[in-house]
Design an enzyme around this catalytic site. Sequence first.
Site, PDB file in Angstrom:
ATOM      1  N   ARG A   1      27.710  44.947  60.497  1.00  0.00           N
ATOM      2  CA  ARG A   1      28.588  43.851  60.922  1.00  0.00           C
ATOM      3  C   ARG A   1      28.962  42.976  59.732  1.00  0.00           C
ATOM      4  NH1 ARG A   1      24.200  42.678  64.067  1.00  0.00           N
ATOM      5  NH2 ARG A   1      24.155  40.544  63.261  1.00  0.00           N
TER       6      ARG A   1
ATOM      7  N   HIS B   1      14.829  47.875  62.783  1.00  0.00           N
ATOM      8  CA  HIS B   1      14.992  47.927  64.239  1.00  0.00           C
ATOM      9  C   HIS B   1      15.418  49.325  64.683  1.00  0.00           C
ATOM     10  CE1 HIS B   1      14.349  43.668  64.180  1.00  0.00           C
ATOM     11  NE2 HIS B   1      15.511  43.406  63.607  1.00  0.00           N
TER      12      HIS B   1
ATOM     13  N   ASP C   1       9.438  39.804  61.155  1.00  0.00           N
ATOM     14  CA  ASP C   1      10.808  39.374  61.373  1.00  0.00           C
ATOM     15  C   ASP C   1      10.930  37.862  61.558  1.00  0.00           C
ATOM     16  OD1 ASP C   1      13.505  39.259  61.938  1.00  0.00           O
ATOM     17  OD2 ASP C   1      13.487  40.807  63.453  1.00  0.00           O
TER      18      ASP C   1
END
Length: 459
Positions: free
Chosen positions: A213, A273, A324
Amino acid sequence: MRSPTSRFFCPMALLSHGWARDVGIDIGADGRIAAVTSGSVSATGERLAGPVVPTLSNLHSHAFQRAMAGLAERAGPGDDSFWTWRTQMYRTVALMRPEDIEAIAAKLYVEMLKGGFSRVAEFHYLHHGAGGVAYGDPAETSHRILAAAATAGIGLTHLPVFYAHSNFGGAEPGEGQRPFLHDVDGFLALLDRLAPACREAGATLGLALHSLRAAAPGEIAAILAAETTAGPIHIHVAEQEREVEDCLAWSGRRPVEWLLNEVNVNERWCAIHATHMTPDETQRLAASGAVAGLCPATEANLGDGIFPATAFRAAGGRLGIGTDSHVATSVAEELRLLEYGQRLRDRRRNRLVAGPGSSAGRTLFDAALAGGAQACGLAEHGLSIGAPADFIVLDGAHPFIAAAMDGGEGDTILDRWLFAAADVVRDVVVGGRFAITERRHAADEAIDAAFLRTLRRLQ
């Protein structure tokens, strides 16, 4: 951190070939293991107060997010998701100063040590001030991360992040993302600027692409063609279902599929992920040699989904764990939740095991040890000659651990720690030095005070 010790004596230790009793570990002046002797009768060296296991590497951290843990747990007007959580994260970022980043990271890194990690891969994208205003030193916030790691005494793999867009196709970034942004030339200059600082600090320098993205294809190609770090390369990929949908709309391909088709993904890479994959993507990512970087507590907190770990492991895939956003900070919490997620999905028990009779704790631990080391750029790991002298002493006085030691079944020690008694990490040694002694860090009070000041200012 105490002065280095040249020799340790362990009642039990998990060595590269398995468990052994009465183990002597000799440490060289470089902080690496010089010799390992099992069945030793010598009483020389510092006697450790419980069984010893290698420390794991935490392969994914956004240190600054520890300050907002617990602040995004109130329901919004609609369905809460990763995307609504992200809005709270942007609010926190807008208030942060460089000294806040250092205070938060120092506290977090001590917590990681106490949780059983000895190294962290810092996926660092908070580069600028509020509104994207640049600091006088473009590497200011990275220097704060290096300083925090030195204060805590944790090993560091530093991963400056390239971030330029808000969505696929080079979409214009939003206001909340401006502290993260670089163009290609500015990012490559940052890497060059950080190389000597990381060498001096003993840190490994790699790089990260925030996501497909946030980085356009031409930018990805330019960075990979020009970077010279030789360190790990990490990227967020396929974390959210909406990300998959947006990637399909942009390219006609899913994120992991696009990455594997367009980039030479190999052992340098860590796919963070990778939650939403087809069976074909799962097979291909496993075959690439890349590590899947799993953060089960954060993935659960954000409602991401459950990684196909059983299928990925069956295909020979490599995995490791990270914390994370740091809603959890320990080895036991992450590995337990990784296994439990597979059980909940499959409605079966003992999913990530090597075979009949094998220990879930041992299988999980071995996989995360190797995968975390690879993702952090470590050539050696574990309690073996030449590896860094990084290990945990579990509390031999704790009833679960003491009973397992008496029984002589070492893997039961891991199962008791990971599934029954998380708070049994007594001491942590990094590079032959005690970073944690009897659950305490030498600078706990000062680190806690600085962290509290930061939290009060940010709330």
